[in-house]
Design a protein around this motif. Structure first.
Motif, PDB file in Angstrom:
ATOM      1  N   TYR A  37       0.863  -1.168   0.000  1.00 30.84           N
ATOM      2  CA  TYR A  37       0.000   0.000   0.000  1.00 30.84           C
ATOM      3  C   TYR A  37       0.906   1.227   0.000  1.00 30.84           C
ATOM      4  O   TYR A  37       2.117   1.117   0.238  1.00 30.84           O
ATOM      5  CB  TYR A  37      -0.879   0.033   1.256  1.00 30.84           C
ATOM      6  CG  TYR A  37      -2.179  -0.723   1.137  1.00 30.84           C
ATOM      7  CD1 TYR A  37      -2.193  -2.110   1.042  1.00 30.84           C
ATOM      8  CD2 TYR A  37      -3.395  -0.053   1.147  1.00 30.84           C
ATOM      9  CE1 TYR A  37      -3.392  -2.801   0.952  1.00 30.84           C
ATOM     10  CE2 TYR A  37      -4.599  -0.735   1.061  1.00 30.84           C
ATOM     11  CZ  TYR A  37      -4.598  -2.106   0.965  1.00 30.84           C
ATOM     12  OH  TYR A  37      -5.774  -2.788   0.873  1.00 30.84           O
ATOM     13  N   ARG A  38       0.340   2.385  -0.252  1.00 33.88           N
ATOM     14  CA  ARG A  38       1.099   3.626  -0.138  1.00 33.88           C
ATOM     15  C   ARG A  38       0.222   4.712   0.471  1.00 33.88           C
ATOM     16  O   ARG A  38      -1.015   4.649   0.393  1.00 33.88           O
ATOM     17  CB  ARG A  38       1.643   4.067  -1.500  1.00 33.88           C
ATOM     18  CG  ARG A  38       0.585   4.451  -2.512  1.00 33.88           C
ATOM     19  CD  ARG A  38       1.236   4.702  -3.870  1.00 33.88           C
ATOM     20  NE  ARG A  38       0.261   5.119  -4.884  1.00 33.88           N
ATOM     21  CZ  ARG A  38       0.553   5.283  -6.161  1.00 33.88           C
ATOM     22  NH1 ARG A  38       1.800   5.089  -6.608  1.00 33.88           N
ATOM     23  NH2 ARG A  38      -0.399   5.654  -7.008  1.00 33.88           N
ATOM     24  N   ARG A  43      -3.728  11.941   3.302  1.00 29.97           N
ATOM     25  CA  ARG A  43      -4.647  11.116   2.525  1.00 29.97           C
ATOM     26  C   ARG A  43      -4.686   9.711   3.082  1.00 29.97           C
ATOM     27  O   ARG A  43      -3.801   9.281   3.823  1.00 29.97           O
ATOM     28  CB  ARG A  43      -4.229  11.105   1.058  1.00 29.97           C
ATOM     29  CG  ARG A  43      -4.378  12.456   0.384  1.00 29.97           C
ATOM     30  CD  ARG A  43      -3.813  12.482  -1.002  1.00 29.97           C
ATOM     31  NE  ARG A  43      -4.447  11.500  -1.885  1.00 29.97           N
ATOM     32  CZ  ARG A  43      -4.191  11.415  -3.185  1.00 29.97           C
ATOM     33  NH1 ARG A  43      -3.330  12.253  -3.750  1.00 29.97           N
ATOM     34  NH2 ARG A  43      -4.781  10.506  -3.924  1.00 29.97           N
ATOM     35  N   GLN A  44      -5.733   8.989   2.705  1.00 27.19           N
ATOM     36  CA  GLN A  44      -5.874   7.598   3.164  1.00 27.19           C
ATOM     37  C   GLN A  44      -4.841   6.710   2.482  1.00 27.19           C
ATOM     38  O   GLN A  44      -4.419   6.972   1.351  1.00 27.19           O
ATOM     39  CB  GLN A  44      -7.278   7.080   2.828  1.00 27.19           C
ATOM     40  CG  GLN A  44      -8.342   7.500   3.817  1.00 27.19           C
ATOM     41  CD  GLN A  44      -9.627   6.726   3.609  1.00 27.19           C
ATOM     42  OE1 GLN A  44     -10.042   6.501   2.482  1.00 27.19           O
ATOM     43  NE2 GLN A  44     -10.245   6.303   4.706  1.00 27.19           N
ATOM     44  N   VAL A  92       4.797   7.262   1.029  1.00 24.36           N
ATOM     45  CA  VAL A  92       5.421   6.233   1.851  1.00 24.36           C
ATOM     46  C   VAL A  92       4.785   4.903   1.460  1.00 24.36           C
ATOM     47  O   VAL A  92       3.558   4.778   1.459  1.00 24.36           O
ATOM     48  CB  VAL A  92       5.219   6.503   3.355  1.00 24.36           C
ATOM     49  CG1 VAL A  92       5.821   5.366   4.176  1.00 24.36           C
ATOM     50  CG2 VAL A  92       5.837   7.837   3.743  1.00 24.36           C
ATOM     51  N   TYR A  93       5.603   3.961   1.136  1.00 24.04           N
ATOM     52  CA  TYR A  93       5.136   2.642   0.696  1.00 24.04           C
ATOM     53  C   TYR A  93       5.264   1.647   1.843  1.00 24.04           C
ATOM     54  O   TYR A  93       6.335   1.523   2.460  1.00 24.04           O
ATOM     55  CB  TYR A  93       5.931   2.167  -0.514  1.00 24.04           C
ATOM     56  CG  TYR A  93       5.529   2.877  -1.785  1.00 24.04           C
ATOM     57  CD1 TYR A  93       5.822   4.225  -1.981  1.00 24.04           C
ATOM     58  CD2 TYR A  93       4.824   2.209  -2.788  1.00 24.04           C
ATOM     59  CE1 TYR A  93       5.435   4.884  -3.131  1.00 24.04           C
ATOM     60  CE2 TYR A  93       4.442   2.860  -3.953  1.00 24.04           C
ATOM     61  CZ  TYR A  93       4.748   4.199  -4.107  1.00 24.04           C
ATOM     62  OH  TYR A  93       4.347   4.852  -5.263  1.00 24.04           O
ATOM     63  N   TYR A  94       4.165   0.946   2.110  1.00 30.11           N
ATOM     64  CA  TYR A  94       4.106  -0.025   3.200  1.00 30.11           C
ATOM     65  C   TYR A  94       3.870  -1.425   2.633  1.00 30.11           C
ATOM     66  O   TYR A  94       2.971  -1.621   1.806  1.00 30.11           O
ATOM     67  CB  TYR A  94       2.961   0.297   4.153  1.00 30.11           C
ATOM     68  CG  TYR A  94       3.080   1.617   4.862  1.00 30.11           C
ATOM     69  CD1 TYR A  94       2.553   2.786   4.302  1.00 30.11           C
ATOM     70  CD2 TYR A  94       3.712   1.704   6.100  1.00 30.11           C
ATOM     71  CE1 TYR A  94       2.657   3.999   4.956  1.00 30.11           C
ATOM     72  CE2 TYR A  94       3.820   2.918   6.763  1.00 30.11           C
ATOM     73  CZ  TYR A  94       3.288   4.056   6.191  1.00 30.11           C
ATOM     74  OH  TYR A  94       3.397   5.253   6.845  1.00 30.11           O
ATOM     75  N   CYS A  95       4.641  -2.371   3.093  1.00 35.13           N
ATOM     76  CA  CYS A  95       4.334  -3.746   2.729  1.00 35.13           C
ATOM     77  C   CYS A  95       3.468  -4.365   3.833  1.00 35.13           C
ATOM     78  O   CYS A  95       3.460  -3.897   4.971  1.00 35.13           O
ATOM     79  CB  CYS A  95       5.586  -4.574   2.494  1.00 35.13           C
ATOM     80  SG  CYS A  95       6.481  -5.062   3.962  1.00 35.13           S
TER      81      CYS A  95
END
Length: 121
Positions: A37-38, A43-44, A92-95
């Motif tokens: 996700y990012r 923002r959501q 920001v990228y989240y795994c």
């Protein structure tokens, strides 16, 4: 204890490429889903891509044909190859993973700490 460690973020010019990696550690029975996700400040968090243990993958329309998700099950690692990056990809990228643990067999959801991707000239 489960940990997700991400790497590969950074600053890149528009049109450039980056490859994100996320390695999960823990006493897993099976990792069913690995994905990304990012989130842009204010923002959501939004879905980017996911890879299922059976081999299927899914992408958000905004990244389809530019991003490629893959996983190495032997290493409990998921990758996100990002090509033709645009300023709108800055986030920001989240795994994350959905995994069953050995001690109880239940499925849990875990998230990484996030890695910054900035696309700017």
């Amino acid at each position: 204890q489960v940990q997700l460690v991400e790497s590969g973020g950074g600053l890149v010019q528009p049109g450039g490429s980056l490859r994100l990696s996320c390695t999960a550690s823990g006493n897993f029975l099976e990792i069913y889903i690995m994905g990304w996700y990012r989130q842009i400040p204010g923002r959501q968090r939004e879905f980017v891509a996911t890879a299922y243990s059976g081999g299927n993958v899914e992408y958000a329309d905004s990244v389809k044909d530019r991003f490629t998700i893959s996983r190495n099950n032997a290493k409990n690692t998921v990758y996100l190859q990002m090509n033709s990056l645009e300023p709108e990809d800055t986030a920001v990228y989240y795994c994350y993973i959905d995994a069953a643990l050995r001690h109880d067999g239940n499925i849990y959801n875990y998230w990484g700490q996030g890695t910054q991707v900035t696309v700017s000239s």
